[in-house]
Design a protein around this motif. Structure first.
Motif, PDB file in Angstrom:
ATOM      1  N   SER A   1       2.099  -4.020  -6.052  1.00 10.73           N
ATOM      2  CA  SER A   1       3.446  -3.677  -5.808  1.00 10.73           C
ATOM      3  C   SER A   1       3.900  -2.809  -6.880  1.00 10.73           C
ATOM      4  O   SER A   1       5.034  -2.158  -6.558  1.00 10.73           O
ATOM      5  CB  SER A   1       4.130  -5.183  -5.823  1.00 10.73           C
ATOM      6  OG  SER A   1       4.001  -5.902  -4.917  1.00 10.73           O
ATOM      7  N   GLN A   2       3.453  -2.513  -7.833  1.00 16.82           N
ATOM      8  CA  GLN A   2       3.733  -1.745  -8.860  1.00 16.82           C
ATOM      9  C   GLN A   2       3.328  -0.208  -8.592  1.00 16.82           C
ATOM     10  O   GLN A   2       3.935   0.767  -9.089  1.00 16.82           O
ATOM     11  CB  GLN A   2       3.115  -2.108 -10.195  1.00 16.82           C
ATOM     12  CG  GLN A   2       3.262  -3.308 -10.872  1.00 16.82           C
ATOM     13  CD  GLN A   2       4.796  -3.650 -11.011  1.00 16.82           C
ATOM     14  OE1 GLN A   2       5.331  -2.930 -11.943  1.00 16.82           O
ATOM     15  NE2 GLN A   2       5.350  -4.745 -10.516  1.00 16.82           N
TER      16      GLN A   2
ATOM     17  N   ALA B   1       1.798  -7.135  -0.225  1.00 14.23           N
ATOM     18  CA  ALA B   1       2.750  -6.189  -0.731  1.00 14.23           C
ATOM     19  C   ALA B   1       2.960  -5.039   0.037  1.00 14.23           C
ATOM     20  O   ALA B   1       4.135  -4.596  -0.318  1.00 14.23           O
ATOM     21  CB  ALA B   1       1.741  -5.744  -2.114  1.00 14.23           C
ATOM     22  N   ARG B   2       2.264  -4.715   1.255  1.00 13.55           N
ATOM     23  CA  ARG B   2       2.628  -3.770   1.871  1.00 13.55           C
ATOM     24  C   ARG B   2       2.884  -3.816   3.314  1.00 13.55           C
ATOM     25  O   ARG B   2       3.717  -2.912   3.994  1.00 13.55           O
ATOM     26  CB  ARG B   2       1.317  -2.634   2.058  1.00 13.55           C
ATOM     27  CG  ARG B   2       0.941  -1.976   0.636  1.00 13.55           C
ATOM     28  CD  ARG B   2       2.037  -1.086   0.417  1.00 13.55           C
ATOM     29  NE  ARG B   2       1.376   0.026  -0.604  1.00 13.55           N
ATOM     30  CZ  ARG B   2       2.035  -0.196  -1.872  1.00 13.55           C
ATOM     31  NH1 ARG B   2       2.822  -1.249  -2.138  1.00 13.55           N
ATOM     32  NH2 ARG B   2       1.479   0.497  -2.781  1.00 13.55           N
TER      33      ARG B   2
ATOM     34  N   LYS C   1       7.407  -7.326 -11.474  1.00 14.96           N
ATOM     35  CA  LYS C   1       7.488  -6.620  -9.961  1.00 14.96           C
ATOM     36  C   LYS C   1       8.593  -5.529  -9.998  1.00 14.96           C
ATOM     37  O   LYS C   1       9.809  -5.859 -10.478  1.00 14.96           O
ATOM     38  CB  LYS C   1       7.854  -7.670  -8.926  1.00 14.96           C
ATOM     39  CG  LYS C   1       7.780  -6.885  -7.552  1.00 14.96           C
ATOM     40  CD  LYS C   1       8.149  -7.810  -6.374  1.00 14.96           C
ATOM     41  CE  LYS C   1       8.054  -7.106  -4.927  1.00 14.96           C
ATOM     42  NZ  LYS C   1       8.096  -8.265  -4.044  1.00 14.96           N
TER      43      LYS C   1
END
Length: 293
Positions: A179-180, A113-114, A292
């Motif tokens: 991701s939220q 996600a990052r 997402k």
């Protein structure tokens, strides 16, 4: 004396179009929503009811109600058949699988996600494609690997197998949860002097609590109910898990339904209790990871 003609006439204002539509839609909802839900609940709860009846009524009884109530089946299951050891083994395997799956999924999901790296898309595709492979197809090669590593007939080998097969889905769910959360929150903490690890611990972990509970719940229930791996990798009776122990209550020529139902209730009660406690967090976690942003 007042007459009927002197009394004020109360008139009901006419329904506007929205009220008419609302009244029109309320009646069919009983059939379109209520009836399917009632059928589904009936289909789901009737087997549980009969399991309770068989578990608590005396052997040989044909009563539709569990009366008179007896605990003989539970005594047989827990003390005679060794379900106390099976319960402990299942608790160890499911608990450690939950911890390992959640920890590794958290690290993997954070990376997906990052960070941006060259192998990100192939890794995601590999995780998704791994869900298409039935676990039964990998039993023989996995058994060969575990035998060479000394993990056959070992609870740790069962923990490793459960963790590996639950990790892809858990990692993808965790990536959706992370991701939220806006990355600006971590960046603000790092501007204030926090390292990435400290920012993750202080900022991210509290916000990820619903997601962690959701992933951990799936990991726990998947490991608790796993029958195939326990049957293939464990051969000693004192290391059986509850699903494997339940299978041995079925004889070659007869089935003691009272004992089987009592064992099924023992296996179901912890899972039902856990889900009753974490239901609110589970719904929040699944809702957070569903879309997402």
């Amino acid at each position: 004396m007042t007459t009927t003609a002197d009394r004020p006439v109360v008139t009901t204002p006419p329904l506007d179009r929205s009220d008419k539509v609302r009244v029109h839609r309320t009646k069919p909802r009983v059939f379109s929503v209520g009836l399917p839900l009632a059928v589904y609940l009936l289909f789901t709860l009737v087997p549980f009811y009969w399991m309770i009846v068989f578990a608590f009524r005396p052997a040989g009884s044909n009563s539709m109600l569990p009366w008179p109530i007896t605990l003989d089946h539970f005594d047989t299951v827990w003390n005679t058949l060794g379900f106390s050891f099976f319960f402990k083994n299942s608790l160890i395997v499911a608990g450690l699988s939950l911890v390992l799956t959640t920890f590794v999924a958290l690290a993997t999901g954070y990376a997906l996600a990052r960070f941006k790296f060259r192998a990100k898309i192939p890794l995601v595709m590999a995780l998704l494609c791994s869900q298409f492979v039935p676990g039964a197809m990998l039993l023989i090669p996995l058994f060969q690997v575990f035998r060479e590593m000394g993990l056959v007939n070992n609870l740790f080998g069962l923990i490793v197998a459960d963790t590996v097969f639950q990790l892809p889905l858990a990692a993808m769910l965790m990536a959706g949860f992370i991701s939220q959360i806006p990355v600006e929150l971590e960046e603000a903490a790092m501007v204030d002097g926090c390292s990435r690890l400290k920012a993750f611990r202080i900022i991210m972990l509290p916000l990820l609590r619903p997601g962690l509970i959701a992933v951990g719940s799936f990991a726990f229930i998947g490991s608790w109910n796993n029958f195939l791996f326990g049957l293939m990798f464990i051969s000693s009776q004192d290391k059986f898990t509850l699903p494997v122990g339940l299978s041995y209550t079925i004889g070659s020529y007869n089935v003691d339904f009272g004992v089987l139902a009592a064992g099924g209730l023992i296996a179901a009660v912890p899972v039902v209790a856990v889900f009753a406690v974490i239901q609110k967090y589970l719904v929040q976690g699944l809702s957070a990871g569903a879309v997402k942003g």
